[in-house]
Design an enzyme around this catalytic site. Structure first.
Site, short mmCIF file in Angstrom:
data_model
loop_
_atom_site.label_atom_id
_atom_site.label_comp_id
_atom_site.label_asym_id
_atom_site.label_seq_id
_atom_site.Cartn_x
_atom_site.Cartn_y
_atom_site.Cartn_z
N HIS A 53 18.98 -72.81 -28.54
CA HIS A 53 19.47 -72.01 -27.42
C HIS A 53 20.49 -70.97 -27.86
O HIS A 53 21.02 -70.23 -27.04
CB HIS A 53 20.08 -72.92 -26.34
CG HIS A 53 19.06 -73.67 -25.56
ND1 HIS A 53 19.38 -74.60 -24.60
CD2 HIS A 53 17.70 -73.65 -25.60
CE1 HIS A 53 18.28 -75.12 -24.08
NE2 HIS A 53 17.25 -74.55 -24.67
N ARG B 163 10.03 -71.28 -28.36
CA ARG B 163 9.90 -72.01 -27.09
C ARG B 163 8.45 -72.38 -26.81
O ARG B 163 8.16 -73.49 -26.36
CB ARG B 163 10.44 -71.13 -25.96
CG ARG B 163 10.39 -71.78 -24.59
CD ARG B 163 10.95 -70.83 -23.53
NE ARG B 163 10.94 -71.45 -22.21
CZ ARG B 163 10.53 -70.84 -21.11
NH1 ARG B 163 10.10 -69.59 -21.17
NH2 ARG B 163 10.55 -71.46 -19.95
N ASN C 215 6.08 -73.03 -17.56
CA ASN C 215 5.48 -72.17 -18.59
C ASN C 215 5.18 -70.75 -18.11
O ASN C 215 4.71 -69.93 -18.90
CB ASN C 215 4.18 -72.80 -19.10
CG ASN C 215 4.41 -74.04 -19.93
OD1 ASN C 215 5.48 -74.19 -20.54
ND2 ASN C 215 3.45 -74.94 -19.97
N HIS D 181 7.10 -76.14 -26.15
CA HIS D 181 6.39 -76.50 -24.91
C HIS D 181 4.99 -77.03 -25.21
O HIS D 181 4.50 -77.92 -24.51
CB HIS D 181 6.30 -75.28 -23.99
CG HIS D 181 7.57 -74.99 -23.26
ND1 HIS D 181 7.60 -74.46 -21.98
CD2 HIS D 181 8.87 -75.17 -23.61
CE1 HIS D 181 8.86 -74.31 -21.59
NE2 HIS D 181 9.65 -74.73 -22.57
#
Length: 320
Positions: free
Chosen positions: A189, A62, A93, A66
């Site tokens: 996910h 992740r 974040n 990001h």
């Protein structure tokens, strides 16, 4: 997974290959002469952390995502200064974690090859190696990225878990990624967690009339309500069957209308993404690992800095 076994897995999976043209300035063996042990060092430290805490695999993947979606894959999410003004302090974040892994890897590299390996390359490698530890796919990581010197909280505009398909496709297209990449990367996910606050509206007050999102499986809604009452913000797993193992089960969840986020459920609203989901369900994810590897290579090329642009940070949290 023992480091020896991990190395064998990397070699075996490497035989499959992922054919993607390298952007100018990135090479698979970029550090071969300047820091020949770089990838081995990254792998060793990453395995130490993720083997002890498997949930870090989702966190590090992740973090890489990001980072690449804001100013490109330049390590700008890692910067702390100016305090409270950089990307890592933006609302999406605040729940990002795993910085200690990146810092530990960077420290080990600095002891061996000071001033050589960028934090952007470290993050790209750590994300890949963390996924391998939990039985996910290997993918080649061409190297040579430079670290950005700019990180602004105000620029963080990530794909939202509350977005519909049109908004998600635009976000991905703006980064040079296509509809296939969207659905494939959403498959990440299958690991990781979220928080009840992210899904409260969807299960308790979707249209402002104390209702739930009609696109969700009613039995799934009831299960989520048992986990998340309106007042709490506990953690919740995205895919209960495979939270610690990287596989294609996420697509089964989405096909059953059990996607945790609206951004998961909306993948059934587009012919291409819907077709991909049902193909993976029908074939038990036969192509998912290869597809994921391909899309991760593309993600790692987004708006990179090379050559004389940027810098090689001594510490990932601060510009030189």
């Amino acid at each position: 997974m023992a480091i020896k076994n991990l190395l064998v897995l990397v070699i075996l999976l490497g035989v499959l290959g992922v054919s993607v043209a390298h952007p100018k300035g990135l090479y698979l063996y970029y550090y071969k002469h300047r820091c020949p042990d770089a990838e081995a060092i990254v792998r060793r430290v990453t395995v130490q952390y993720v083997s002890h805490e498997p949930s870090l695999a989702a966190a590090l993947l992740r973090m890489h995502f990001h980072d690449c979606f804001v100013r490109g894959c330049d390590g700008s999410i890692l910067l702390k200064y100016p305090y409270n003004e950089t990307e890592r302090y933006a609302a999406p974040n605040l729940s990002v974690r795993g910085y200690e892994v990146v810092d530990a890897v960077k420290s080990a590299l600095e002891r061996k090859c000071p001033g050589v390996v960028s934090c952007a390359d470290v993050l790209s490698l750590v994300a890949r190696d963390a996924v391998i530890v939990i039985n996910g796919p290997w993918w080649p990581v061409p190297l040579g990225r430079r670290d950005g010197r700019i990180s602004r909280k105000s620029e963080v505009n990530l794909p939202s878990p509350l977005s519909g398909i049109a908004a998600l496709k635009k976000k991905f297209f703006d980064k040079g990624l296509n509809t296939r990449d969207l659905v494939v990367l959403s498959g990440a996910h299958t690991i990781g967690i979220s928080h009840c606050s992210v899904i409260h509206q969807g299960i308790y007050n979707f249209t402002g009339k104390s209702d739930s999102d009609s696109s969700m499986n009613p039995r799934y809604v009831r299960a989520l309500k048992r986990r998340c009452n309106p007042a709490d913000n506990r953690t919740i797993v995205m895919d209960p069957r495979s939270v610690k193992k990287f596989d294609s089960h996420y697509f089964n969840m989405v096909a059953q209308r059990k996607g945790l986020f609206k951004s998961d459920r909306t993948l059934l609203d587009d012919p291409e993404t819907k077709s991909y989901i049902y193909t993976q369900v029908a074939t038990a994810g036969s192509s998912f690992n290869k597809d994921f590897a391909h899309s991760m290579v593309k993600l790692g090329f987004v708006e990179i800095l090379t050559g004389n642009k940027g810098e090689i940070r001594k510490r990932c949290a601060f510009v030189n």
